[in-house]
Design a protein around this motif. Sequence first.
Motif, mmCIF file in Angstrom:
data_model
loop_
_atom_site.group_PDB
_atom_site.id
_atom_site.type_symbol
_atom_site.label_atom_id
_atom_site.label_comp_id
_atom_site.label_asym_id
_atom_site.label_seq_id
_atom_site.Cartn_x
_atom_site.Cartn_y
_atom_site.Cartn_z
ATOM 1 N N PHE A 208 35.476 46.579 31.328
ATOM 2 C CA PHE A 208 36.853 46.920 31.695
ATOM 3 C C PHE A 208 36.884 48.001 32.773
ATOM 4 C CE2 PHE A 208 37.086 45.302 27.301
ATOM 5 C CZ PHE A 208 37.845 44.181 27.552
ATOM 6 N N SER A 209 36.059 49.021 32.644
ATOM 7 C CA SER A 209 36.025 50.052 33.682
ATOM 8 C C SER A 209 35.377 49.525 34.961
ATOM 9 C CB SER A 209 35.290 51.296 33.184
ATOM 10 O OG SER A 209 33.951 50.994 32.812
ATOM 11 N N LEU A 210 34.341 48.693 34.814
ATOM 12 C CA LEU A 210 33.709 48.115 36.004
ATOM 13 C C LEU A 210 34.714 47.285 36.798
ATOM 14 C CD1 LEU A 210 30.284 46.968 34.502
ATOM 15 C CD2 LEU A 210 30.597 48.710 36.276
ATOM 16 N N ALA A 211 35.495 46.467 36.090
ATOM 17 C CA ALA A 211 36.483 45.624 36.761
ATOM 18 C C ALA A 211 37.568 46.469 37.416
ATOM 19 C CB ALA A 211 37.098 44.654 35.765
ATOM 20 N N ALA A 212 38.061 47.474 36.685
ATOM 21 C CA ALA A 212 39.131 48.310 37.228
ATOM 22 C C ALA A 212 38.669 49.048 38.483
ATOM 23 C CB ALA A 212 39.598 49.301 36.168
ATOM 24 N N ASP A 213 37.463 49.609 38.448
ATOM 25 C CA ASP A 213 36.955 50.355 39.605
ATOM 26 C C ASP A 213 36.736 49.435 40.799
ATOM 27 O OD1 ASP A 213 36.988 52.591 37.995
ATOM 28 O OD2 ASP A 213 34.818 52.634 37.659
ATOM 29 N N TRP A 214 36.142 48.266 40.551
ATOM 30 C CA TRP A 214 35.853 47.339 41.645
ATOM 31 C C TRP A 214 37.137 46.806 42.273
ATOM 32 C CZ3 TRP A 214 36.432 42.073 42.780
ATOM 33 C CH2 TRP A 214 35.613 41.576 43.795
ATOM 34 N N LEU A 215 38.101 46.437 41.435
ATOM 35 C CA LEU A 215 39.362 45.924 41.964
ATOM 36 C C LEU A 215 40.125 46.991 42.745
ATOM 37 C CD1 LEU A 215 40.502 43.738 38.951
ATOM 38 C CD2 LEU A 215 40.023 42.900 41.261
ATOM 39 N N ALA A 216 40.060 48.228 42.283
ATOM 40 C CA ALA A 216 40.708 49.308 43.026
ATOM 41 C C ALA A 216 40.105 49.442 44.420
ATOM 42 C CB ALA A 216 40.585 50.616 42.253
ATOM 43 N N GLN A 217 38.790 49.268 44.515
ATOM 44 C CA GLN A 217 38.123 49.338 45.818
ATOM 45 C C GLN A 217 38.549 48.192 46.736
ATOM 46 O OE1 GLN A 217 33.907 49.458 44.998
ATOM 47 N NE2 GLN A 217 34.105 51.262 43.695
ATOM 48 N N GLN A 218 38.953 47.077 46.133
ATOM 49 C CA GLN A 218 39.403 45.922 46.914
ATOM 50 C C GLN A 218 40.898 45.984 47.227
ATOM 51 O OE1 GLN A 218 36.740 44.038 47.713
ATOM 52 N NE2 GLN A 218 35.598 45.352 46.295
ATOM 53 N N GLY A 219 41.561 47.030 46.799
ATOM 54 C CA GLY A 219 43.003 47.139 46.984
ATOM 55 C C GLY A 219 43.797 46.247 46.057
ATOM 56 N N ARG A 220 43.206 45.907 44.886
ATOM 57 C CA ARG A 220 43.862 45.008 43.937
ATOM 58 C C ARG A 220 43.861 45.628 42.534
ATOM 59 N NH1 ARG A 220 42.805 39.066 43.708
ATOM 60 N NH2 ARG A 220 45.046 38.962 44.074
ATOM 61 N N ALA A 221 44.237 46.890 42.428
ATOM 62 C CA ALA A 221 44.129 47.654 41.185
ATOM 63 C C ALA A 221 44.853 46.975 40.044
ATOM 64 C CB ALA A 221 44.704 49.067 41.394
ATOM 65 N N ILE A 222 44.288 47.160 38.832
ATOM 66 C CA ILE A 222 44.867 46.558 37.651
ATOM 67 C C ILE A 222 44.759 47.548 36.486
ATOM 68 C CG2 ILE A 222 42.748 45.485 36.752
ATOM 69 C CD1 ILE A 222 44.554 42.958 36.260
ATOM 70 N N SER A 223 45.723 47.476 35.574
ATOM 71 C CA SER A 223 45.728 48.332 34.397
ATOM 72 C C SER A 223 45.377 47.511 33.159
ATOM 73 C CB SER A 223 47.116 48.961 34.199
ATOM 74 O OG SER A 223 47.222 49.564 32.923
ATOM 75 N N TRP A 224 44.536 48.089 32.296
ATOM 76 C CA TRP A 224 44.162 47.449 31.035
ATOM 77 C C TRP A 224 44.982 47.982 29.861
ATOM 78 C CZ3 TRP A 224 41.618 43.164 31.519
ATOM 79 C CH2 TRP A 224 40.665 42.991 32.526
#
Length: 230
Positions: free
Chosen positions: A212-228
Motif C-alpha cells: 500500500f505504501s509502495l503503490a501510494a509513493d510510486w503513484l504520487a511520483q507519477q502525478g496520480r496520487a491515491i488515498s488508501w
Amino acid sequence: MNLAASLAQVDGGWRPLLDAWRASPAGQQLQAFLTERAAAGATIYPPEPFRALRLTPLAQTRVLILGQDPYHGAGQAEGLAFSVPEGVAPPPSLRNLFKELQRDLGQQPPMSPSLSAWAERGVLLLNSCLTVEEGAPASHAKRGWEALTDALVQAVAQESAPKVFMLWGAYAQAKAGLIAAAGPQHLILQANHPSPLSALRPPVPFIGCGHFSLAADWLAQQGRAISWAL
C-alpha cells in the motif's frame, strides 16, 4: 443476480470489451450457463456482477487488485474483490488486508469492510470470476468469465497512463504476463495471498509486503496520487 441490469450500468469506457465478450463463444456459453443454473434454482452471488466496472471507469483506473472468486456466503459478495457490504463481518482475507494497512500505513480500526471508497478513487477491485453459487467456491470457474476478465486486465495495462497492479497469490500472479506485455510503464507488485493459509508464509508474505505504501509513493511520483483511507 441480474446480469443484464448490471451490464446496463457499466461505465462506457468498458463497453466495447463487454460487447465483444457477450458476442463471443465464451460469453454466450457463460450467459447460457447462468440462465440454466438460475432456472435450476441455484442462488448466485453477487447481485451486481459488474459493480467494479460501474464504480471504476477505465480512464480513471490507477490500481488493479486482482482476486479470484466472489465470496460464496449469503450477504458477503458485493461485486468488488475482497470487499463485503457494510454491516458484514470481514472474512479472514479481508481481516489480513486490514492488518497490513495498519502495519504499513498506520490506519487504525474500525475500517469499513466495504472497499467501495477505493473503487470510487480508481482502484479496480476485479475478480477473475464474477459470479459464484452459494456455498460452492469456484463453481463458476472456467465457464467463460476468465476470457472477459483477462481482456479487462489487458485493457487496463494497454492504457498508457501508469498504474499499479497488485497480484496476490499464484492465481493472480499467473496474469503478470498479460500486464508486462503492454510495456514497462506500470508497477507490478506480487506477494502471497492474504488468506490465513499463506499471508505469513514465504516466499513473499502478504503481512509485511508494504504494497500500500509502495503503490501510494510510486503513484504520487507519477502525478496520480491515491488515498488508501477507509
